[in-house]
Structure formats: structure tokens, C-alpha cells
Design an enzyme around this catalytic site. Sequence first.
Site, PDB file in Angstrom:
ATOM      1  N   ASP A 170      -2.725   1.106   6.935  1.00  0.00           N
ATOM      2  CA  ASP A 170      -1.867   0.845   5.783  1.00  0.00           C
ATOM      3  C   ASP A 170      -1.391  -0.610   5.771  1.00  0.00           C
ATOM      4  O   ASP A 170      -1.240  -1.227   4.718  1.00  0.00           O
ATOM      5  CB  ASP A 170      -0.647   1.780   5.809  1.00  0.00           C
ATOM      6  CG  ASP A 170      -1.026   3.218   6.081  1.00  0.00           C
ATOM      7  OD1 ASP A 170      -1.149   3.989   5.119  1.00  0.00           O
ATOM      8  OD2 ASP A 170      -1.218   3.561   7.257  1.00  0.00           O
ATOM      9  N   ASP A 184       0.882  -1.171   0.000  1.00  0.00           N
ATOM     10  CA  ASP A 184       0.000   0.000   0.000  1.00  0.00           C
ATOM     11  C   ASP A 184       0.917   1.216   0.000  1.00  0.00           C
ATOM     12  O   ASP A 184       1.393   1.634   1.057  1.00  0.00           O
ATOM     13  CB  ASP A 184      -0.898  -0.015   1.232  1.00  0.00           C
ATOM     14  CG  ASP A 184      -1.850   1.171   1.269  1.00  0.00           C
ATOM     15  OD1 ASP A 184      -2.328   1.577   0.195  1.00  0.00           O
ATOM     16  OD2 ASP A 184      -2.104   1.696   2.366  1.00  0.00           O
ATOM     17  N   GLU A 212      -1.129  -1.167  -4.902  1.00  0.00           N
ATOM     18  CA  GLU A 212      -2.363  -0.425  -5.139  1.00  0.00           C
ATOM     19  C   GLU A 212      -2.162   0.545  -6.294  1.00  0.00           C
ATOM     20  O   GLU A 212      -1.187   1.280  -6.333  1.00  0.00           O
ATOM     21  CB  GLU A 212      -2.786   0.345  -3.884  1.00  0.00           C
ATOM     22  CG  GLU A 212      -4.097   1.095  -4.079  1.00  0.00           C
ATOM     23  CD  GLU A 212      -4.608   1.724  -2.794  1.00  0.00           C
ATOM     24  OE1 GLU A 212      -5.096   0.992  -1.928  1.00  0.00           O
ATOM     25  OE2 GLU A 212      -4.487   2.957  -2.660  1.00  0.00           O
TER      26      GLU A 212
END
Length: 208
Positions: free
Chosen positions: A141, A7, A68
Site C-alpha cells: 500500500d 492508496d 486511486e
Amino acid sequence: MRVLGVDPGLTRCGLGVVDALPGRRVRMVAVGVARSDPDDDVAHRLSIIAAEVDAWLDEHRPDAVAVERVFAQHNVRTVMGTAQVSGLVMVAAVRRGLPVALHTPSEVKAAVTGHGRAPKDQVGRMVARILGLDEPPKPADAADALALAICHLWRPSAPSAAGLTLSVAVPGTGAPGTGSSGPAPRTTATPAQRAWAQAEAAARRTGR
């Protein structure tokens, strides 16, 4: 198959490693967050994140990396940092000969919750449930990184280490896995897989 989920973020970069197990199960290997000081020079901050990502890749030796996908935000400064970190992660993976996949937030949410617009706390709870954890990893996260890795393993037609097709259902959907060693039979997509496919199609239409 082992996947490193990332992430990306310049202040906090979530990192999570997940293994696919027989019987269509998944197991957490490691989870954490790489951090950099917002008051430092950007180049120095990127160097810190890059060193941490390199260490994770070398220690855990994943078969693939899931990141991501960066999309437009109102805060240009934030999206720039996110994009920079995404780039260094992809370069680090490719230099090791690892495939890199980009998944949108909607795809990740659909994969782990069955709904592409699920709130963050629901994603965290489902990640904990899927991995058999007592509570969601923190900060968010870290949980998002694990969700990315799970999404990559559970996406429609995801190849396992043996080259089979995974038809994995989110716990509670009632779609069991087979765990067979031969070619996987054709199966009806699980609710989570259908939601994932819908999120992917929507992302292609909107550029997200």
C-alpha cells in the site's frame, strides 16, 4: 511541485509524498501507512484514518493530492471501505484548497512501468528504482501511494510548480528531460506517457 499520493483502504491506507525536482527528477519526502482495526466500529475506523490524513496534509503541505480511483470489485465490503476513505481524503484536501486527481490502477502502472497491466511487485521495484531506494517500500500500500504521486507528476501535460510541461521518462526509456526554465518545447511522448494515455483512454471506455 509536491504531491501526496493516497492508496485508500480502511484497514491500510497508503500515504506517500513526492517532490518534483529540476531536471525532471523526483524525490521521496515521506511514506507510510495509516491503519485501523478491522474489529472496530466503521465510524471509529474512518475517524482514525481521517486524523492521520489530516496530519500528513498539515505536516507536508502538498500542492496536490492524487487518489486511486475506486472501481467495482467482487468484494462489496472492501470497495465500500475504499470508497469511504477516498471520500474523506478528497474532503480533507478540498478544505485546504488543494486540487484532487483520481488515477486508475492501470494509469498508475503505465506511468511507472510503461505497462498498464504490470504486476504489483514490478510496480514496487520501479518505484524503488525511480526514487533511488534500496528496496520497495512495504507494505505494498505504501509503494502504491508513492506510485500514485509519481503518476500524477508524470502524467501527460502535467504542470510543474512553474506551470511548465513535464515530459518525464521512466528511467531506462532513453528520453531525457531538459530542466530548462523557459516554456517547455514540444516533445514526443515517452513510452511511459503513451502507455499512460492508452490506459486513461481504456479507463474512460470501461468506466474504470
